[in-house]
Write an enzyme that holds these catalytic residues in place. Structure first.
Site, PDB file in Angstrom:
ATOM      1  N   LYS A  28      16.511   1.161  -4.006  1.00  0.00           N
ATOM      2  CA  LYS A  28      16.414   0.143  -5.057  1.00  0.00           C
ATOM      3  C   LYS A  28      15.017   0.126  -5.664  1.00  0.00           C
ATOM      4  CE  LYS A  28      14.866  -4.215  -3.026  1.00  0.00           C
ATOM      5  NZ  LYS A  28      13.630  -4.633  -3.633  1.00  0.00           N
ATOM      6  N   ASN A  29      13.989   0.295  -4.827  1.00  0.00           N
ATOM      7  CA  ASN A  29      12.629   0.216  -5.360  1.00  0.00           C
ATOM      8  C   ASN A  29      12.228   1.451  -6.161  1.00  0.00           C
ATOM      9  OD1 ASN A  29      12.276  -2.371  -4.498  1.00  0.00           O
ATOM     10  ND2 ASN A  29      11.076  -1.856  -2.680  1.00  0.00           N
ATOM     11  N   CYS A 123      11.050 -12.234  -3.654  1.00  0.00           N
ATOM     12  CA  CYS A 123      11.090 -12.750  -2.299  1.00  0.00           C
ATOM     13  C   CYS A 123       9.824 -13.528  -2.011  1.00  0.00           C
ATOM     14  CB  CYS A 123      11.194 -11.594  -1.307  1.00  0.00           C
ATOM     15  SG  CYS A 123      12.826 -10.873  -1.243  1.00  0.00           S
ATOM     16  N   ARG A 128       1.678 -13.403  -4.012  1.00  0.00           N
ATOM     17  CA  ARG A 128       1.896 -12.117  -4.672  1.00  0.00           C
ATOM     18  C   ARG A 128       1.311 -12.198  -6.071  1.00  0.00           C
ATOM     19  NH1 ARG A 128       7.823  -9.968  -3.287  1.00  0.00           N
ATOM     20  NH2 ARG A 128       6.889  -7.928  -3.563  1.00  0.00           N
ATOM     21  N   ASP A 320       8.000  -3.627   4.844  1.00  0.00           N
ATOM     22  CA  ASP A 320       9.411  -3.985   4.667  1.00  0.00           C
ATOM     23  C   ASP A 320      10.243  -3.759   5.931  1.00  0.00           C
ATOM     24  OD1 ASP A 320       8.962  -4.812   2.106  1.00  0.00           O
ATOM     25  OD2 ASP A 320       9.575  -2.937   1.174  1.00  0.00           O
ATOM     26  N   ARG A 413      20.332  -8.370  -2.343  1.00  0.00           N
ATOM     27  CA  ARG A 413      19.375  -7.920  -3.350  1.00  0.00           C
ATOM     28  C   ARG A 413      19.017  -6.458  -3.091  1.00  0.00           C
ATOM     29  NH1 ARG A 413      14.696 -11.992  -4.724  1.00  0.00           N
ATOM     30  NH2 ARG A 413      14.243 -10.107  -5.873  1.00  0.00           N
TER      31      ARG A 413
HETATM   32  N1  EPU Z   1      -1.756  -7.503  -4.916  1.00  0.00           N
HETATM   33  C1  EPU Z   1      -2.809  -8.177  -5.484  1.00  0.00           C
HETATM   34  N2  EPU Z   1      -2.860  -8.273  -6.845  1.00  0.00           N
HETATM   35  C2  EPU Z   1      -1.914  -7.735  -7.653  1.00  0.00           C
HETATM   36  C3  EPU Z   1      -0.830  -7.035  -7.059  1.00  0.00           C
HETATM   37  C4  EPU Z   1      -0.781  -6.940  -5.684  1.00  0.00           C
HETATM   38  O1  EPU Z   1      -3.682  -8.684  -4.793  1.00  0.00           O
HETATM   39  O2  EPU Z   1      -2.034  -7.866  -8.868  1.00  0.00           O
HETATM   40  C5  EPU Z   1      -1.672  -7.395  -3.454  1.00  0.00           C
HETATM   41  C6  EPU Z   1      -0.471  -8.117  -2.874  1.00  0.00           C
HETATM   42  O3  EPU Z   1      -0.703  -9.488  -2.732  1.00  0.00           O
HETATM   43  C7  EPU Z   1      -0.307  -7.412  -1.548  1.00  0.00           C
HETATM   44  C8  EPU Z   1      -0.767  -5.992  -1.849  1.00  0.00           C
HETATM   45  O4  EPU Z   1      -1.437  -6.060  -3.092  1.00  0.00           O
HETATM   46  O5  EPU Z   1      -1.155  -7.973  -0.590  1.00  0.00           O
HETATM   47  C9  EPU Z   1       0.303  -4.957  -1.949  1.00  0.00           C
HETATM   48  O6  EPU Z   1       1.394  -5.424  -2.709  1.00  0.00           O
HETATM   49  P1  EPU Z   1       2.120  -4.508  -3.761  1.00  0.00           P
HETATM   50  O7  EPU Z   1       1.654  -4.896  -5.110  1.00  0.00           O
HETATM   51  O8  EPU Z   1       2.007  -3.085  -3.345  1.00  0.00           O
HETATM   52  O9  EPU Z   1       3.607  -4.983  -3.563  1.00  0.00           O
HETATM   53  P2  EPU Z   1       4.678  -4.997  -4.701  1.00  0.00           P
HETATM   54  O10 EPU Z   1       4.382  -3.850  -5.605  1.00  0.00           O
HETATM   55  O11 EPU Z   1       4.784  -6.350  -5.261  1.00  0.00           O
HETATM   56  C10 EPU Z   1       6.396  -3.408  -3.553  1.00  0.00           C
HETATM   57  C11 EPU Z   1       7.837  -3.506  -3.160  1.00  0.00           C
HETATM   58  C12 EPU Z   1       7.983  -4.456  -1.978  1.00  0.00           C
HETATM   59  C13 EPU Z   1       7.101  -3.943  -0.832  1.00  0.00           C
HETATM   60  C14 EPU Z   1       5.670  -3.752  -1.309  1.00  0.00           C
HETATM   61  C15 EPU Z   1       4.749  -3.136  -0.271  1.00  0.00           C
HETATM   62  C16 EPU Z   1       8.988  -3.243  -5.243  1.00  0.00           C
HETATM   63  C17 EPU Z   1       9.801  -3.874  -6.291  1.00  0.00           C
HETATM   64  N3  EPU Z   1       8.610  -4.032  -4.260  1.00  0.00           N
HETATM   65  O12 EPU Z   1       5.996  -4.719  -3.915  1.00  0.00           O
HETATM   66  O13 EPU Z   1       9.337  -4.418  -1.591  1.00  0.00           O
HETATM   67  O14 EPU Z   1       7.124  -4.867   0.214  1.00  0.00           O
HETATM   68  O15 EPU Z   1       5.619  -2.901  -2.486  1.00  0.00           O
HETATM   69  O16 EPU Z   1       5.248  -1.886   0.111  1.00  0.00           O
HETATM   70  O17 EPU Z   1       8.718  -2.050  -5.287  1.00  0.00           O
HETATM   71  C18 EPU Z   1      11.361  -5.262  -0.724  1.00  0.00           C
HETATM   72  O18 EPU Z   1      11.940  -4.249  -1.144  1.00  0.00           O
HETATM   73  O19 EPU Z   1      11.912  -6.059   0.076  1.00  0.00           O
HETATM   74  C19 EPU Z   1       9.990  -5.540  -1.139  1.00  0.00           C
HETATM   75  C20 EPU Z   1       9.444  -6.745  -1.026  1.00  0.00           C
END
Ligand code: EPU
Length: 433
Positions: A28-29, A123, A128, A320, A413
């Protein structure tokens, strides 16, 4: 949408009896980002191996609202047409519930020079923020205005400018967003400290196939040479197997399986989990596209050993799978230590596991100890998020008695028809509306 559905699961009381084969669906991601990238195309493209999950349905709704049409050509296949896209305002009602909607901002800004979007949802796993996105857009020449709950971003002169962006944190969605923004930007965008998750590389490879000039995929430094709208006619994106689903099934098989084959997966993408489970004493047979988990006859009474896990960006241990790994550790002998380094507030599920009979102690918002093995008892539980929800399904299966897992919506989801697929392995699971 928010259907009030629950799963009734009859636990195995610690016995490992499940057998059979389970096929892994598309990631999905990965597919969510490839769908978002359709905004960069003058025409469109096709996708296969698309998982039938709530998040995919929601992003398709968001795209439809922007003028993108998606024709479902098979259960797992779509053809996307972006030639009539005419809107850059991301619908708040849906995007507030879907964190990944933030990846639409990059391509919309790149194509139209403007985008309006609400603070993204998803979630509830700690803070975030989106500061990295906003800072990057500003560096590329955008101006940001906040109004109530939404952001209005516009590019002076209409076209994003390539620049150097150092990601303070190697964020997955920020890396993907800036790759997409760079594809239509003027000049060269150089991204440093990029996330290395396979979904990013998969997106990048597909964009290259359709005319984008991207180098450095799979490394921390990615360079994008900006150009014209991409052409996808005749091209098909084949979704890579979901590594988190693969890992979820491996943990489930280790705890409840006698002999389970996880088919259609990419074992290279779950190396950290293979290493962890092997160290704990789980018997794994790793093949090219499948993993077999067999009840460990070699270790004394098939007991597993406690160990420490620390979540880390790919290729480290995925956040995850952290909650699911904790369920595993409740059944391992000794003291295990869990260190969640990516998200704050992603250990909340431990309280529920303790109510089911686990012996876990939270040290702070990021660290916990788990003492095992402890038998688990059936319970009525609420899924707090997608991955913790799946962890509860596994805990319910390990437990003695009949459990009820509410908020199935969250689990769906990310996992397609999980009840039907688990039932084929011998799980007694019933959907209750
Ligand atoms: N962060 C910041 N500022 C930002 C963006 C991120 O400080 O502007 C921080 C976050 O708070 C976190 C870290 O960076 O501490 C890493 O988060 P990341 O941005 O990598 O997470 P994401 O891109 O929001 C994706 C996956 C998540 C998965 C994370 C980590 C998608 C749609 N979601 O989220 O997947 O947990 O990477 O691998 O790709 C799931 O599938 O259940 C899920 C939550």
């Amino acid at each position: 949408m928010d259907k009030k559905e629950s799963f009734e699961i009859v636990g195995l009381g610690g016995k490992r009896t499940l057998t059979g084969k389970i096929e892994v669906k598309g990631a999905k991601n990965a597919v969510l980002k490839v769908l978002a990238s359709s905004i960069l195309f003058k025409d469109g493209f096709s996708l296969t191996n698309v998982p039938d999950t709530e998040d995919v349905a929601r992003i398709l709704e968001l795209l439809a609202d922007l003028g993108v049409t998606a024709e479902r050509t098979a259960h797992d296949a779509y053809t996307i047409d972006t030639s009539k896209i005419n809107n850059w305002v991301i619908k708040p009602e849906i995007s507030k519930r879907l964190r990944s909607s933030v990846v639409l901002t990059g391509p919309l800004l790149a194509r139209f020079g403007q985008v309006t979007f609400p603070y993204p949802g998803g979630c509830v796993i700690g803070k975030r923020p989106i500061d990295i996105f906003l800072e990057g857009f500003e560096k590329m020449g955008a101006e940001i205005v906040t109004e109530n709950d939404s952001y209005k971003i516009s590019v002076v002169g209409g076209k994003l400018k390539g620049t150097a962006i150092f990601l303070r944190v190697p964020s997955v969605t920020a890396t993907e967003t800036f790759i997409m923004a760079g594809v239509l930007a003027e000049g060269k965008t150089v991204l440093e400290n990029c996330a290395l998750e396979p979904e990013i590389e998969s997106l990048g490879r597909f964009l290259i196939e359709c005319g984008a000039k991207i180098s450095g995929l799979g490394t921390p430094t990615i360079t994008i040479e900006g150009g014209d709208l991409l052409a996808g006619a005749g091209k098909t994106y084949q979704t890579i197997p979901d590594r988190i689903e693969t890992g979820s099934f491996m943990i489930l098989a280790a705890l409840c399986g006698k002999d389970i084959e996880i088919a259609g997966c990419e074992p290279n993408h779950v190396q950290s989990l293979i290493a962890m489970l092997s160290e704990a004493g789980v018997s794994l047979e790793v093949n090219e596209n499948s993993i077999r988990v067999t009840n460990n006859k070699d270790s004394a009474e098939g007991k597993y050993r406690a160990l420490d896990i620390k979540t880390h960006e790919y290729p480290g241990f995925p956040t995850d799978l952290q909650a699911l790994a904790a369920v595993f550790l409740t059944q391992a002998e000794g003291e295990s230590f869990i260190f969640e380094t990516i998200f704050e507030g992603r250990l909340g599920y431990l309280e529920t596991l303790n109510q089911m009979g686990a012996n876990a102690k939270m040290l702070d918002a990021h660290r916990a100890l788990v003492y095992g093995p402890t038998p688990l008892r059936a319970r009525e539980v609420e899924s707090p998020d997608l991955r913790a929800g799946m962890a509860y399904i596994i805990a319910a299966l390990v437990a003695e008695g009949k459990s009820l897992v509410h908020n199935v919506y969250y689990i769906e989801r990310g996992y397609e028809k999980i009840d039907d697929r688990l039932a084929k392995l011998g799980v007694s699971i019933r959907r209750i509306t």
